[in-house]
Scaffold this motif. Sequence first.
Motif, mmCIF file in Angstrom:
data_model
loop_
_atom_site.group_PDB
_atom_site.id
_atom_site.type_symbol
_atom_site.label_atom_id
_atom_site.label_comp_id
_atom_site.label_asym_id
_atom_site.label_seq_id
_atom_site.Cartn_x
_atom_site.Cartn_y
_atom_site.Cartn_z
ATOM 1 N N LYS A 198 0.810 -1.223 0.000
ATOM 2 C CA LYS A 198 0.000 0.000 0.000
ATOM 3 C C LYS A 198 0.842 1.270 0.000
ATOM 4 C CE LYS A 198 -3.519 0.050 2.781
ATOM 5 N NZ LYS A 198 -4.326 -0.077 4.030
ATOM 6 N N SER A 199 2.169 1.133 0.100
ATOM 7 C CA SER A 199 3.042 2.303 0.173
ATOM 8 C C SER A 199 3.695 2.648 -1.159
ATOM 9 C CB SER A 199 4.131 2.066 1.234
ATOM 10 O OG SER A 199 3.557 1.861 2.502
ATOM 11 N N VAL A 200 3.238 2.035 -2.242
ATOM 12 C CA VAL A 200 3.811 2.305 -3.556
ATOM 13 C C VAL A 200 3.448 3.726 -3.987
ATOM 14 C CG1 VAL A 200 3.921 1.537 -5.952
ATOM 15 C CG2 VAL A 200 3.627 -0.127 -4.120
ATOM 16 N N ASP A 201 4.399 4.400 -4.608
ATOM 17 C CA ASP A 201 4.169 5.761 -5.105
ATOM 18 C C ASP A 201 3.002 5.768 -6.105
ATOM 19 O OD1 ASP A 201 4.261 8.327 -6.079
ATOM 20 O OD2 ASP A 201 6.433 8.334 -6.420
ATOM 21 N N HIS A 202 1.997 6.584 -5.822
ATOM 22 C CA HIS A 202 0.820 6.624 -6.694
ATOM 23 C C HIS A 202 1.135 7.203 -8.065
ATOM 24 C CE1 HIS A 202 -2.492 5.304 -4.070
ATOM 25 N NE2 HIS A 202 -1.732 5.758 -3.075
ATOM 26 N N ASN A 203 2.161 8.018 -8.160
ATOM 27 C CA ASN A 203 2.568 8.512 -9.475
ATOM 28 C C ASN A 203 3.042 7.368 -10.369
ATOM 29 O OD1 ASN A 203 2.070 11.268 -8.923
ATOM 30 N ND2 ASN A 203 3.993 11.389 -7.780
ATOM 31 N N LEU A 204 3.760 6.423 -9.760
ATOM 32 C CA LEU A 204 4.198 5.264 -10.537
ATOM 33 C C LEU A 204 3.021 4.374 -10.913
ATOM 34 C CD1 LEU A 204 7.459 4.301 -8.596
ATOM 35 C CD2 LEU A 204 7.262 5.482 -10.776
ATOM 36 N N ILE A 205 2.057 4.243 -10.014
ATOM 37 C CA ILE A 205 0.860 3.468 -10.351
ATOM 38 C C ILE A 205 0.111 4.111 -11.515
ATOM 39 C CG2 ILE A 205 -1.374 2.678 -9.492
ATOM 40 C CD1 ILE A 205 -0.165 2.415 -6.740
ATOM 41 N N ASN A 206 0.000 5.429 -11.472
ATOM 42 C CA ASN A 206 -0.664 6.129 -12.580
ATOM 43 C C ASN A 206 0.108 5.963 -13.880
ATOM 44 O OD1 ASN A 206 -2.632 7.053 -10.818
ATOM 45 N ND2 ASN A 206 -1.545 8.958 -10.378
ATOM 46 N N LEU A 207 1.439 5.928 -13.789
ATOM 47 C CA LEU A 207 2.247 5.730 -14.988
ATOM 48 C C LEU A 207 2.001 4.352 -15.587
ATOM 49 C CD1 LEU A 207 4.496 6.811 -16.859
ATOM 50 C CD2 LEU A 207 6.161 5.793 -15.278
ATOM 51 N N PHE A 208 1.926 3.335 -14.751
ATOM 52 C CA PHE A 208 1.635 1.985 -15.236
ATOM 53 C C PHE A 208 0.256 1.943 -15.890
ATOM 54 C CE2 PHE A 208 5.419 0.613 -13.349
ATOM 55 C CZ PHE A 208 5.614 -0.751 -13.572
ATOM 56 N N GLU A 209 -0.721 2.617 -15.267
ATOM 57 C CA GLU A 209 -2.063 2.652 -15.857
ATOM 58 C C GLU A 209 -2.056 3.388 -17.189
ATOM 59 O OE1 GLU A 209 -4.468 4.466 -12.920
ATOM 60 O OE2 GLU A 209 -4.594 2.686 -11.624
ATOM 61 N N LEU A 210 -1.229 4.433 -17.277
ATOM 62 C CA LEU A 210 -1.144 5.195 -18.521
ATOM 63 C C LEU A 210 -0.630 4.343 -19.663
ATOM 64 C CD1 LEU A 210 -1.326 7.976 -19.946
ATOM 65 C CD2 LEU A 210 1.029 8.384 -19.195
ATOM 66 N N TYR A 211 0.299 3.456 -19.377
ATOM 67 C CA TYR A 211 0.865 2.587 -20.412
ATOM 68 C C TYR A 211 0.072 1.288 -20.582
ATOM 69 C CZ TYR A 211 4.972 5.490 -21.131
ATOM 70 O OH TYR A 211 5.798 6.525 -21.479
ATOM 71 N N GLY A 212 -1.066 1.191 -19.927
ATOM 72 C CA GLY A 212 -1.952 0.056 -20.155
ATOM 73 C C GLY A 212 -1.553 -1.221 -19.457
ATOM 74 N N ALA A 213 -0.818 -1.121 -18.373
ATOM 75 C CA ALA A 213 -0.419 -2.326 -17.633
ATOM 76 C C ALA A 213 -1.634 -2.926 -16.932
ATOM 77 C CB ALA A 213 0.661 -1.989 -16.606
ATOM 78 N N SER A 214 -1.707 -4.232 -16.936
ATOM 79 C CA SER A 214 -2.795 -4.908 -16.242
ATOM 80 C C SER A 214 -2.557 -4.884 -14.731
ATOM 81 C CB SER A 214 -2.909 -6.357 -16.719
ATOM 82 O OG SER A 214 -1.754 -7.091 -16.343
ATOM 83 N N ARG A 215 -3.554 -5.306 -13.962
ATOM 84 C CA ARG A 215 -3.418 -5.329 -12.510
ATOM 85 C C ARG A 215 -2.298 -6.258 -12.070
ATOM 86 N NH1 ARG A 215 -8.614 -6.370 -8.749
ATOM 87 N NH2 ARG A 215 -9.051 -4.284 -9.576
ATOM 88 N N TRP A 216 -2.178 -7.404 -12.733
ATOM 89 C CA TRP A 216 -1.140 -8.360 -12.348
ATOM 90 C C TRP A 216 0.238 -7.883 -12.784
ATOM 91 C CZ3 TRP A 216 -2.328 -11.480 -8.725
ATOM 92 C CH2 TRP A 216 -3.640 -11.937 -8.571
ATOM 93 N N GLN A 217 0.330 -7.198 -13.906
ATOM 94 C CA GLN A 217 1.617 -6.622 -14.304
ATOM 95 C C GLN A 217 2.048 -5.535 -13.320
ATOM 96 O OE1 GLN A 217 0.565 -5.460 -18.326
ATOM 97 N NE2 GLN A 217 1.834 -7.105 -19.210
ATOM 98 N N THR A 218 1.112 -4.714 -12.877
ATOM 99 C CA THR A 218 1.435 -3.689 -11.878
ATOM 100 C C THR A 218 1.886 -4.337 -10.568
ATOM 101 O OG1 THR A 218 -0.211 -2.209 -12.857
ATOM 102 C CG2 THR A 218 0.547 -1.695 -10.628
ATOM 103 N N LEU A 219 1.215 -5.422 -10.188
ATOM 104 C CA LEU A 219 1.597 -6.121 -8.963
ATOM 105 C C LEU A 219 2.988 -6.740 -9.088
ATOM 106 C CD1 LEU A 219 0.843 -7.400 -6.177
ATOM 107 C CD2 LEU A 219 -0.076 -9.334 -7.474
ATOM 108 N N LEU A 220 3.244 -7.383 -10.222
ATOM 109 C CA LEU A 220 4.490 -8.114 -10.388
ATOM 110 C C LEU A 220 5.696 -7.199 -10.583
ATOM 111 C CD1 LEU A 220 5.827 -10.913 -10.695
ATOM 112 C CD2 LEU A 220 5.309 -10.797 -13.131
#
Length: 281
Positions: A163-185
Amino acid sequence: MSTDIADQPAPSLSIPMTAKRRELALRIVVPFATVAVLVIVWGLYVKLSGVAPYILPGPGAVASAFVSDWATLAPALWVTTKITFMSLMLALAGGVGFAIFLVQSRWIEIAFYPLAVILQVTPIVAISPLILIYAPSTQVALLICAFLVAFFPILSNMVQGLKSVDHNLINLFELYGASRWQTLLYLKLPAAQPYFMTGLRIGGGLALIAAVVAEFAAGSAGAGSGLAFRLLEAQYRMNIPRLFAALLMLSLLGVAIFAITSFISWLSLHRWHESSLKREN
């Protein structure tokens, strides 16, 4: 006359290397020297005060019991070690898996996290009789008790890390179309690694403590018993040197577990994480 820079000798690395070796030597020598001084003080107190051996044996008597009772204590040490590491492995797998499950949804966390808290705050001595009733064997009951104690620190640290992952990085992964499991892995699990290593170090020590306490509560005896039974046996027989020898074994096992988990943490983090990087200031 000017001197070509290329002809100048390269700066020597001997000074930094010597400083590192000196620091490493101090880290090894100072703890051993401290323990040696304490043992000497212990021996002098026993010799000068004339305290009875059945109350406080000297270091020589403990060392003698360590050697003479090795055939009895060594199998018990192996049983305790086996239970400790098996419960720790189960706690690692269960804690990481349950943490990943919890962070998938806020409602999942609200629904299931209190159950883990209830298991953590309930004293293991209080629920060990029930575990002994329902477990197929005493060894399985000891394993379950040790697992329950080591499970929560790993779970809570892993949840906090995920839960402490930088939300900017999460948004970047979402911007590039990463799936939930790719973001997790590729993002959340690597970012949670320092938290996981903290849980590993805490869980290792707690697994050993729980294995001993569970055996005390279970009252297991016989050839397949661990060091906890040997402690009780030595107490009942007033064989205090053997009791101290068993305590020494438990202490050395705990130090070994802490050293192993700390080394694993260093291997994982020393190249990139701030907590393990060497700084000049």
